[in-house]
Write a protein that holds these residues in place. Structure first.
Motif, short mmCIF file in Angstrom:
data_model
loop_
_atom_site.label_atom_id
_atom_site.label_comp_id
_atom_site.label_asym_id
_atom_site.label_seq_id
_atom_site.Cartn_x
_atom_site.Cartn_y
_atom_site.Cartn_z
N LEU A 1 0.72 -1.11 -0.13
CA LEU A 1 0.23 -0.01 -0.02
C LEU A 1 0.89 1.30 -0.10
CD1 LEU A 1 -2.86 -0.80 2.34
CD2 LEU A 1 -3.11 -0.03 0.11
N HIS A 2 2.00 1.33 0.87
CA HIS A 2 2.76 2.63 0.93
C HIS A 2 3.66 2.67 -0.42
CE1 HIS A 2 3.15 2.56 5.59
NE2 HIS A 2 1.67 2.25 5.12
N ILE A 3 3.99 1.48 -0.91
CA ILE A 3 4.68 1.49 -2.12
C ILE A 3 3.96 2.37 -3.40
CG2 ILE A 3 5.97 0.34 -4.06
CD1 ILE A 3 6.80 -1.59 -1.67
N ALA A 4 2.59 1.55 -3.24
CA ALA A 4 1.46 2.17 -4.39
C ALA A 4 1.16 3.56 -4.29
CB ALA A 4 0.48 1.12 -4.44
N ARG A 5 1.27 4.04 -3.09
CA ARG A 5 1.02 5.28 -2.63
C ARG A 5 2.20 6.37 -3.02
NH1 ARG A 5 -1.95 4.02 2.80
NH2 ARG A 5 -4.16 3.06 1.97
N GLY A 6 3.36 5.82 -3.26
CA GLY A 6 4.40 6.44 -3.28
C GLY A 6 5.05 7.18 -2.10
N SER A 7 4.62 6.64 -0.80
CA SER A 7 4.82 7.24 0.61
C SER A 7 6.14 6.29 1.04
CB SER A 7 3.82 7.19 1.38
OG SER A 7 3.50 5.78 1.51
N TYR B 1 6.87 -5.08 -3.53
CA TYR B 1 6.70 -4.32 -4.63
C TYR B 1 5.81 -4.98 -5.73
CZ TYR B 1 10.44 -1.33 -3.18
OH TYR B 1 11.15 -0.20 -2.59
N LEU B 2 6.00 -6.22 -6.05
CA LEU B 2 4.78 -7.10 -6.71
C LEU B 2 3.26 -6.91 -6.28
CD1 LEU B 2 6.62 -10.33 -6.94
CD2 LEU B 2 6.89 -8.49 -8.61
N ILE B 3 3.16 -6.77 -5.04
CA ILE B 3 1.98 -6.38 -4.55
C ILE B 3 1.40 -5.06 -4.74
CG2 ILE B 3 0.61 -6.50 -2.23
CD1 ILE B 3 2.52 -8.69 -1.16
N ALA B 4 2.43 -4.29 -4.54
CA ALA B 4 2.09 -2.80 -5.04
C ALA B 4 1.70 -2.74 -6.47
CB ALA B 4 3.14 -1.91 -4.76
#
Length: 533
Positions: free
Chosen positions: A52-58, A76-79
């Protein structure tokens, strides 16, 4: 001769169709065990939250939260899945399941190197149709294990190509290094296997020792390892410190190197061979015995063939078997003292199972019937039976996913968004809510242990200044009384409700002007309550 040997190992159309069927069977088995188990633990919720954090860029983590020896590749794959499909909690199991399905043809490739296409199909059976505990590990996102298993097998296949083909050794060795770099990012002890196999390759292929050829072989390792290398250089080598503790510390969980008895290591290996683990059991005993004897028996039979037939293919298969046996030994020596870290040894051994059964098939009268009888009686039937009993085999130690979802809905209905729980409750509730509810893992769990992998959650909840906005989730195996008593002492009132498997303490109302005292009393109870469970 080399071309003929390669052709004999290449899967036929029927073989590829069989592998596809095995992958589909493997998918059904994994989904069935996940559905029956109904569990997405805190260890699996953490990479989901990281995604979630990776997908949001945070955030751009290199390692799993609080663990500098598990690389964050899987997060990263989950993101990426969250980016494509939006947030759905169960997307976290997609990368491990996909990686474990790719293990089917990879394991078939290892078996095929020793015994041809038939051996490959037989070797893939224990991966496609594992006992339920191993099937759940294949679908577990908490540590990148399936991805590591897949990369481990792929690295071995690349290595065997380099080992056997002098004219193409350089590109295959470079591929081996690159895959090993990513593998070692996920789990650094894999570097021990890389170093050992590289030395063996340089002995086998003297032409690779020249600097002009050695440099392009080793450089891809640094590319795959770049993120953890840079991180460790910047932060004082925490991976080295944590791995050193895992291998030499006399305290904490047991380690292989701390064991004085070889029987302790053997017991773990047999559990790995049988598809169980040290906490839940669940091993197929017949499979464990078959896998254990397959390595020495296969080596003996291949040695006999090489001496009797004097054919290049027989010698090649013996060489491959010796290399894979050596790799299994290095994997066992480098592993932490847990079954899941010994799973790569079992996956190599599955290749020997396929080779052994294929040798029996081709050399013994009615060998095909014997091999198929062994497969049915030792692998297929027991593992299917265990899969049906998956819920009974797995010991329920953490909340079901459905229970977590009930808790999330209850908290959201009451307008609660910040609170405290133990490790096994906090991260799943936070994850299933998509971080709409933040639960700090500050309470001791039912075993009297306190984990905190991500301190920002605790800091966020600790910063809340209004007691009525804070709740406490106490596992039903623990008592809520110490927390309630701390509030009563300062004159605060609260409500206690049973929500799924938890006691929910909420609706805190302190006497006028004592908000800070109420929160301080609650924090003191949380900090000191190691005997509530």
């Amino acid at each position: 001769m080399a071309n003929e040997g390669t052709a004999s190992r290449a899967p036929t159309l029927e073989g590829r169709s069989a592998l596809l069927v095995l992958m589909l069977v493997g998918l059904v088995v994994r989904l069935w065990v996940v559905w029956v188990g109904d569990e997405l633990s805190a260890d699996e919720a953490i990479p989901g939250l990281m995604g979630l954090h990776i997908a949001r860029g945070s955030e751009a983590p290199v390692f799993f939260w609080g663990q500098h020896y598990f690389g964050a590749v899987e997060a990263y794959l989950i993101a990426g899945l969250f980016k494509l499909f939006g947030f759905h909690p169960w997307l976290a199991i997609v990368p491990p399941i996909a990686a474990s399905l790719v293990l089917v043809p990879i394991t078939a490739g290892l078996g095929g190197q020793m015994g041809g296409p038939r051996a490959g199909i037989l070797a893939a059976l224990p991966v496609a149709l594992p006992p339920p505990v191993l099937a759940r590990l294949y679908a577990n996102s908490g540590g990148g294990f399936s991805l590591a298993f897949m990369l481990h097998g792929l690295a071995l296949l690349c290595y065997l190509r380099a080992y056997q083909q002098p004219e193409r050794a350089l590109p295959w060795a470079a591929a081996f290094s690159f895959v090993s770099g990513i593998l070692s990012w996920i789990w650094q002890p894999a570097l021990a296997l890389y170093a050992a196999l590289l030395c063996l390759l340089l002995v086998r292929q003297p032409g690779l020792r020249r600097p002009a050829r050695l440099a392009p072989i080793v450089a891809p390792l640094a590319i795959g390892l770049a993120p953890p290398l840079i991180y460790n250089l910047q932060h004082g080598w925490p991976s080295v410190a944590e791995l050193t503790l895992k291998y030499v510390s006399p305290a904490g969980e047991a380690r292989i190197v701390d064991e004085r008895s070889p029987w302790a290591v053997l017991a773990l290996l047999l559990l790995a061979f049988g598809g169980g683990n040290e906490l839940e059991g669940g091993a197929n005993v017949g499979q464990a015995v078959l896998v254990a004897v397959s390595i020495p028996l296969t080596l003996i039979l291949l040695l006999v063939d090489a001496r009797r037939e004097c054919r290049a293919e027989s010698h090649r298969r013996l060489h491959v078997a010796a290399v894979l046996a050596f790799a299994a030994l290095i994997d066992a020596l480098a592993a932490h003292n847990t079954v899941r870290h010994l799973a790569p040894v079992a996956l190599i051994a599955f290749g020997f199972v396929g080779a052994l059964l294929a040798l029996i098939w081709s050399r013994v009268r009615l060998g095909g019937l014997v091999a198929l009888a062994v497969v049915l009686a030792v692998l297929v039937a027991p593992n299917l039976w265990l899969d049906v009993r998956a819920e009974q085999v797995a010991q329920r130690v953490v909340a079901r996913a459905s229970e977590v979802q009930v808790a999330v809905e209850a908290l959201e209905t009451r307008g609660l968004s910040t609170g405290y729980g133990d490790y096994w409750s906090a991260y799943p509730v936070t994850y299933f809510s998509g971080e709409q509810v933040t639960v700090a893992p500050s309470l001791v769990d039912p075993w009297g242990v306190r984990f905190d992998r991500y301190p920002p959650y605790r800091q966020l909840v600790d910063s809340v200044v209004h007691p009525e906005r804070v709740f406490v989730l106490v596992d039903d195996r623990c008592s809520p009384e110490p927390y309630l008593a701390s509030l009563v002492r300062v004159g605060a009132t609260s409500r206690v409700e049973r929500v799924s498997r938890w006691h929910l303490i909420w609706d805190l109302h302190p006497p006028a002007g004592s908000e800070g005292a109420s929160l301080a009393a609650l924090h003191d109870a949380i900090a000191s309550n190691a005997a509530a469970c």
